[in-house]
Each structure stands twice: as structure tokens, then as C-alpha cells.
Design a protein around this motif. Structure first.
Motif, mmCIF file in Angstrom:
data_model
loop_
_atom_site.group_PDB
_atom_site.id
_atom_site.type_symbol
_atom_site.label_atom_id
_atom_site.label_comp_id
_atom_site.label_asym_id
_atom_site.label_seq_id
_atom_site.Cartn_x
_atom_site.Cartn_y
_atom_site.Cartn_z
ATOM 1 N N GLY A 116 0.843 -1.188 0.000
ATOM 2 C CA GLY A 116 0.000 0.000 0.000
ATOM 3 C C GLY A 116 0.876 1.234 0.000
ATOM 4 O O GLY A 116 1.879 1.293 0.736
ATOM 5 N N GLU A 117 0.521 2.232 -0.806
ATOM 6 C CA GLU A 117 1.359 3.423 -0.927
ATOM 7 C C GLU A 117 0.495 4.657 -1.132
ATOM 8 O O GLU A 117 -0.487 4.634 -1.887
ATOM 9 N N GLY A 118 0.887 5.743 -0.464
ATOM 10 C CA GLY A 118 0.250 7.030 -0.688
ATOM 11 C C GLY A 118 1.287 8.133 -0.713
ATOM 12 O O GLY A 118 2.314 8.052 -0.028
ATOM 13 N N GLN A 119 1.036 9.165 -1.533
ATOM 14 C CA GLN A 119 1.946 10.298 -1.627
ATOM 15 C C GLN A 119 1.139 11.594 -1.659
ATOM 16 O O GLN A 119 0.013 11.633 -2.174
ATOM 17 N N ILE A 120 1.741 12.655 -1.127
ATOM 18 C CA ILE A 120 1.122 13.973 -1.167
ATOM 19 C C ILE A 120 2.228 15.020 -1.120
ATOM 20 O O ILE A 120 3.270 14.803 -0.500
ATOM 21 N N SER A 121 2.029 16.146 -1.804
ATOM 22 C CA SER A 121 3.055 17.181 -1.926
ATOM 23 C C SER A 121 2.738 18.415 -1.092
ATOM 24 O O SER A 121 1.563 18.773 -0.907
ATOM 25 N N TYR A 122 3.832 19.075 -0.651
ATOM 26 C CA TYR A 122 3.731 20.352 0.058
ATOM 27 C C TYR A 122 4.767 21.294 -0.552
ATOM 28 O O TYR A 122 5.869 20.873 -0.935
ATOM 29 N N ALA A 123 4.402 22.577 -0.644
ATOM 30 C CA ALA A 123 5.299 23.557 -1.261
ATOM 31 C C ALA A 123 5.193 24.889 -0.551
ATOM 32 O O ALA A 123 4.221 25.164 0.169
ATOM 33 N N GLY A 124 6.234 25.708 -0.767
ATOM 34 C CA GLY A 124 6.241 27.045 -0.201
ATOM 35 C C GLY A 124 6.912 27.098 1.163
ATOM 36 O O GLY A 124 7.519 26.132 1.622
ATOM 37 N N THR A 168 -1.754 10.864 -4.360
ATOM 38 C CA THR A 168 -1.994 9.627 -5.104
ATOM 39 C C THR A 168 -2.018 8.472 -4.120
ATOM 40 O O THR A 168 -1.420 8.540 -3.045
ATOM 41 N N LYS A 169 -2.715 7.399 -4.490
ATOM 42 C CA LYS A 169 -2.722 6.214 -3.644
ATOM 43 C C LYS A 169 -2.847 4.982 -4.522
ATOM 44 O O LYS A 169 -3.398 5.027 -5.627
ATOM 45 N N SER A 170 -2.316 3.873 -4.018
ATOM 46 C CA SER A 170 -2.398 2.618 -4.766
ATOM 47 C C SER A 170 -2.187 1.461 -3.809
ATOM 48 O O SER A 170 -1.601 1.614 -2.732
ATOM 49 N N ILE A 224 -3.447 1.702 4.270
ATOM 50 C CA ILE A 224 -2.258 2.562 4.351
ATOM 51 C C ILE A 224 -2.406 3.739 3.396
ATOM 52 O O ILE A 224 -2.214 4.906 3.756
ATOM 53 N N ALA A 225 -2.747 3.413 2.146
ATOM 54 C CA ALA A 225 -2.871 4.444 1.117
ATOM 55 C C ALA A 225 -3.974 5.440 1.457
ATOM 56 O O ALA A 225 -3.832 6.653 1.246
ATOM 57 N N ASN A 226 -5.088 4.939 2.004
ATOM 58 C CA ASN A 226 -6.215 5.824 2.317
ATOM 59 C C ASN A 226 -5.857 6.855 3.380
ATOM 60 O O ASN A 226 -6.324 8.000 3.339
ATOM 61 N N GLU A 227 -5.016 6.464 4.336
ATOM 62 C CA GLU A 227 -4.651 7.415 5.384
ATOM 63 C C GLU A 227 -3.837 8.584 4.830
ATOM 64 O O GLU A 227 -3.926 9.706 5.342
ATOM 65 N N VAL A 228 -3.055 8.339 3.794
ATOM 66 C CA VAL A 228 -2.314 9.440 3.170
ATOM 67 C C VAL A 228 -3.274 10.351 2.418
ATOM 68 O O VAL A 228 -3.210 11.587 2.537
ATOM 69 N N GLU A 229 -4.180 9.780 1.665
ATOM 70 C CA GLU A 229 -5.124 10.607 0.904
ATOM 71 C C GLU A 229 -5.969 11.476 1.832
ATOM 72 O O GLU A 229 -6.321 12.612 1.480
ATOM 73 N N ALA A 284 1.542 8.036 10.661
ATOM 74 C CA ALA A 284 2.077 7.008 11.550
ATOM 75 C C ALA A 284 1.166 6.791 12.756
ATOM 76 O O ALA A 284 0.889 5.644 13.158
ATOM 77 N N GLU A 285 0.682 7.892 13.347
ATOM 78 C CA GLU A 285 -0.208 7.767 14.498
ATOM 79 C C GLU A 285 -1.541 7.157 14.115
ATOM 80 O O GLU A 285 -2.100 6.320 14.840
ATOM 81 N N ARG A 286 -2.059 7.536 12.944
ATOM 82 C CA ARG A 286 -3.330 6.987 12.475
ATOM 83 C C ARG A 286 -3.234 5.480 12.243
ATOM 84 O O ARG A 286 -4.158 4.731 12.578
ATOM 85 N N LEU A 287 -2.121 5.024 11.682
ATOM 86 C CA LEU A 287 -1.973 3.588 11.439
ATOM 87 C C LEU A 287 -1.949 2.818 12.749
ATOM 88 O O LEU A 287 -2.484 1.700 12.837
ATOM 89 N N ARG A 288 -1.327 3.410 13.768
ATOM 90 C CA ARG A 288 -1.336 2.767 15.089
ATOM 91 C C ARG A 288 -2.737 2.803 15.716
ATOM 92 O O ARG A 288 -3.216 1.795 16.241
ATOM 93 N N MET A 289 -3.382 3.952 15.646
ATOM 94 C CA MET A 289 -4.700 4.124 16.269
ATOM 95 C C MET A 289 -5.742 3.180 15.677
ATOM 96 O O MET A 289 -6.566 2.618 16.417
ATOM 97 N N THR A 290 -5.711 3.026 14.386
ATOM 98 C CA THR A 290 -6.756 2.246 13.706
ATOM 99 C C THR A 290 -6.384 0.780 13.555
ATOM 100 O O THR A 290 -7.154 0.000 12.982
#
Length: 445
Positions: free
Chosen positions: A320-328, A417-419, A398-403, A343-349
Motif C-alpha cells: 500500500g502506498e500514498g503520496q502527497i506534496s507540500y510547497a512554499g 496519489t494512492k495505490s 495505508i494508502a487511504n490514510e495518506v489521501e 504514523a499515528e493513524r496507522l497505530r490508532m486504527t
């Protein structure tokens, strides 16, 4: 001294097609190879064949053959390729059908079979390279393919094949076979076989040796990479060769590009083990003869190994993989916060995952925090979380938590993105060579 010209039309499955067309039309070739098979690729192809008996060969086979067959037929260029992957016979039938559709009659297409040893591996008590039993994979075992050598390819050429299609042949064997066929080398002439294997190793990766993988702006500049020319080996009867490319094509052939390719994926230059010979590259001499012409000589060889390597593919887990970008301003701080939240969400859930990675692409994803410490703060950064799980559903969590960071995470996240997908992994084992039986089957257009 007799000389033949062999061109490399591909160095991997998804390689460019137009350089191969250039070789076919302007390379003055006698032979062209297409090396398109990686270890994991054949496991994926075997799974495709299980779903469809007519599938399991390289997905670009048709595009490549339609592009080069007319010019190869006109020029009398014979083709050798491992694009057969898990289904060389179906690939040969496809090439025959393509030839017919192009009105290329009389084309003899040979399929080399015998590398598929899955039934034998399933039935035996084999261990992998760590000493653990292959049987532990059970129903997750997907494929087992032995690395075969040049002999059956030579047989196909001797029977008049215009196109030879294999599965898991050793990469250098695609070049070694026409050299043996043309020069009549004995299959135990270890010195010459070592030299021919070196030429095969130089050509097998396509544009790597003409400057593609070599290029490094400001240190190793290479012109014309967008229209990189693929290599040609002018091979002489004694096994020496000149590496070159089509005049006017992009890229560069120099002693440095050749030396890098000689060392590529070589553990011990004195003992490069192949099904045909244990090659010795330690005495190789590299000499520039002129622009884009480099002479290679000095390889040797010792008797071939008693066993053949077998690449075993199996279903390992799910990714499972998720990505997200931040800028500025503050991008790095927000990205770090994003990873902490996930990381905390994966532990909590209670997500059941292992081998979790929390990467900041552009900061620490390749070399870790140690080497990135003290680097200037980036204007933009991409947060990535990935991990393995035992089910596709769990991997997707895993991927959903990133999205979910779109609305629940730090400010300004975008481009998420997630997959989730299964992971096909590979281990190795060995079979006595006399237990691997090859055969040649012809199709004529």
C-alpha cells in the motif's frame, strides 16, 4: 578475418523502439537482439499466462516486430530475443501472424522451450539462496525458470530460423549464439566463449553503453540523448570486437562508456558465471579506434558450471502506498507533520502492516536522514508512506490514510496519489544442467 555485425535493439522490456528501427535500416547488421526480460518480469508473465494461455509474452512484442520486421527481412537481418518470457510458443505464433499481415512470407520463427521448470521445482526438495525450502511458498509459487545457454539458440539458427524467441535465456547468450553459429566455435572452446560472452554483456543493455546510463551533466556529458543510438558489435572470429553505433545517431561510444558497462552487474570480473562459460573479464583491454569506435579484447573463460540458476517467482505480500506534496514556506515542516499524522493513524486504527516507510522525497527518501542532515530546506517536498500487508484490503488502508491528509492534515497538501497492489518477489535456486531439457519449435509465415 570474418566479422559479423550484431545490433542491440532493446535493453529492457519497455525500451524505446525507434533506435531499433534505425539499426535495422541503417546499421548494416547481420543480427539484432532484443533483451527484454528481467527476473521479476517472467514471474508476472507466468501469472498472465495462467489467466490466458495465449498470453505471457512481452507486451511490446507486436509493436517491436511490426516496426522492425520489414527492414530486417529486406536486409537479411536475423533476430534473437527473450521476449517470449513465459510463453515463447505463443510469441512465435504472434510473430508469424504479424509477418503474414505484413506480407512477409516464408519467415521462419523458432520458439525455444525448456526453461520453465516449475513442475520440477514444485515436486522437489529445493532450497533458495538463503537455505530455506522453496516449498514454504506453497500455492504462492508462481514461476521457476532456469537460465538456459546458447546451445538451443545455435540449433535454431542452424535450422534456418529468421527469428529466435526464447524465455529465460541468459542475456549474453542472445549474442553468443549467432557468434558460435557463424564462426563454428566448439561449445567447449572456453576461451572464445568467454570472449563472446563479454560482447554479449556489452550489448545486452542497449543504450547504456552508448551513453544513456553513463551521462552525468558537467562530469560525463553525452550529446543527443533524446535520440540515443543503440550499440552495434562488430565481432571477429577470434572473439574480439569493436563497439560502435549508427553514424549521426545520438549518444557516444568511448572507452569510459564501455568500461562502465563491463563492470555493470558484475560481482567478480574473474568469474562471471553463465550457463555457457565462466567468463574472465580481468584481462580485458579497451582501446579507442576513433570517434564512436572502441575495440574490446582480452576476455577468457573456464568450463561452464554443472548447475543452472533457476529464478523462482512467488507472491510475497501486498504493497500500500500514498503520496502527497507540500510547497512554499514551511513545506518541510508540514510534510514531516503529515508523516507523523499517518504514523499515528496507522497505530490508532490497528492497520496490520510491516516494513513501513515514511519518506520525504527530495530530502531523505534515497539516503536517509543521516546524509540529508544540514541540507538547505527545500521549497517543495513530497511525503510518501508505503508498507507491506498480508491482504489487498489492509494495504489499501495505508494508502487511504495518506489521501485523507487532503482535508485532515497540514495546510496546502496537494497532488495526492494512492495505490495498492500485490508484490511478486524472486529467489534463486539451482538445478543440475542435465535436468533442464530444451527444444526448438518452428512456425513459418
Amino acid at each position: 578475418m570474418k566479422c559479423i555485425r550484431i545490433g542491440s535493439g532493446a535493453g529492457y522490456s519497455g525500451d524505446r523502439i525507434e533506435p531499433a528501427v534505425e539499426l535495422a535500416e541503417r546499421g548494416g547488421l547481420d543480427y539484432m537482439i532484443f533483451e527484454c526480460l528481467a527476473e521479476r518480469t517472467i514471474a508476472l508473465a507466468q501469472r498472465a499466462k495462467s489467466a490466458d494461455p495465449a498470453a505471457g509474452f512481452d507486451p511490446l512484442l507486436e509493436d517491436r516486430m511490426r516496426a522492425v520486421l520489414p527492414a530486417c527481412r529486406r536486409g537479411g537481418i536475423r533476430i534473437l530475443t527473450n521476449m517470449g518470457a513465459a510463453n515463447p510458443l505463443a510469441a512465435a505464433e504472434k510473430v508469424r501472424d504479424i509477418a503474414r499481415s505484413l506480407n512477409l512470407t516464408g519467415l521462419k520463427v523458432a520458439a525455444v522451450l525448456g526453461d520453465d521448470v516449475l513442475d520440477r521445482i514444485r515436486a522437489g526438495a529445493y532450497t533458495d539462496d538463503t537455505g530455506r525450502p522453496i516449498s514454504r511458498f506453497g500455492e504462492r509459487l508462481l514461476s521457476a525458470n532456469a537460465y538456459i545457454g546458447a546451445a538451443p539458440l545455435v540449433d535454431a539458427l542452424a535450422q534456418g530460423a529468421d527469428v529466435v524467441i526464447t524465455g529465460r535465456a541468459a542475456d549474453p547468450a542472445l549474442v553468443l549464439a549467432p557468434v558460435i553459429h557463424e564462426f563454428g566455435w566448439a561449445m567447449d572452446d572456453w576461451h572464445r566463449l568467454g570472449r563472446g560472452t563479454l560482447v554479449g554483456h556489452l550489448l545486452e543493455c542497449g543504450g547504456q553503453i552508448t551513453g544513456g546510463y553513463f551521462a552525468d551533466p558537467g562530469y560525463k556529458d553525452v550529446p543527443g540523448l533524446a535520440r540515443l543510438g543503440f550499440p552495434i558489435g562488430e565481432v571477429h572470429e577470434d572473439g574480439s570486437a569493436v563497439i560502435t553505433k549508427v553514424t549521426g545517431s545520438g549518444g557516444r561510444v568511448t572507452p569510459a562508456t564501455c568500461k562502465e558497462q563491463i563492470l555493470y552487474e558484475i560481482h567478480d570480473p574473474r568469474s562471471y558465471i553463465t550457463p555457457d562459460v565462466v567468463a574472465d573479464f580481468s584481462g580485458v583491454r579497451v582501446e579507442a579506434l576513433g570517434p564512436d569506435r572502441v575495440r574490446i579484447d582480452g576476455a577468457g573463460g573456464r568450463p561452464a558450471p554443472a548447475s543452472l540458476k533457476v529464478s523462482v517467482g512467488y507472491l510475497d505480500s501486498y504493497l500500500g502506498e500514498g503520496q502527497i506534496s507540500y510547497a512554499g514556506p514551511g513545506a518541510l515542516a508540514r510534510a514531516r507533520l503529515a508523516l507523523d499524522i499517518v504514523a499515528e493513524r496507522l497505530r490508532m486504527t490497528g492497520v496490520q502492516a510491516r516494513d513501513l516507510r515514511y519518506d520525504l522525497i527530495g530530502v531523505n527518501a534515497l539516503h536517509g536522514d543521516g546524509l540529508s542532515a544540514g541540507a538547505p530546506e527545500p521549497y517543495e517536498v513530497r511525503a510518501r508512506v508505503a508498507g507491506r500487508a498480508d491482504s489487498l484490503k489492509e494495504a489499501m488502508r495505508i494508502a487511504n490514510e495518506v489521501e485523507s491528509l487532503y482535508t485532515c492534515g497540514p495546510a496546502g497538501g496537494g497532488g495526492a496519489t494512492k495505490s495498492a497492489r500485490d508484490i511478486v518477489a524472486v529467489v534463486s535456486t539451482f538445478l543440475p544442467r542435465d535436468e533442464v531439457k530444451t527444444s526448438v519449435h518452428f512456425r513459418v509465415s
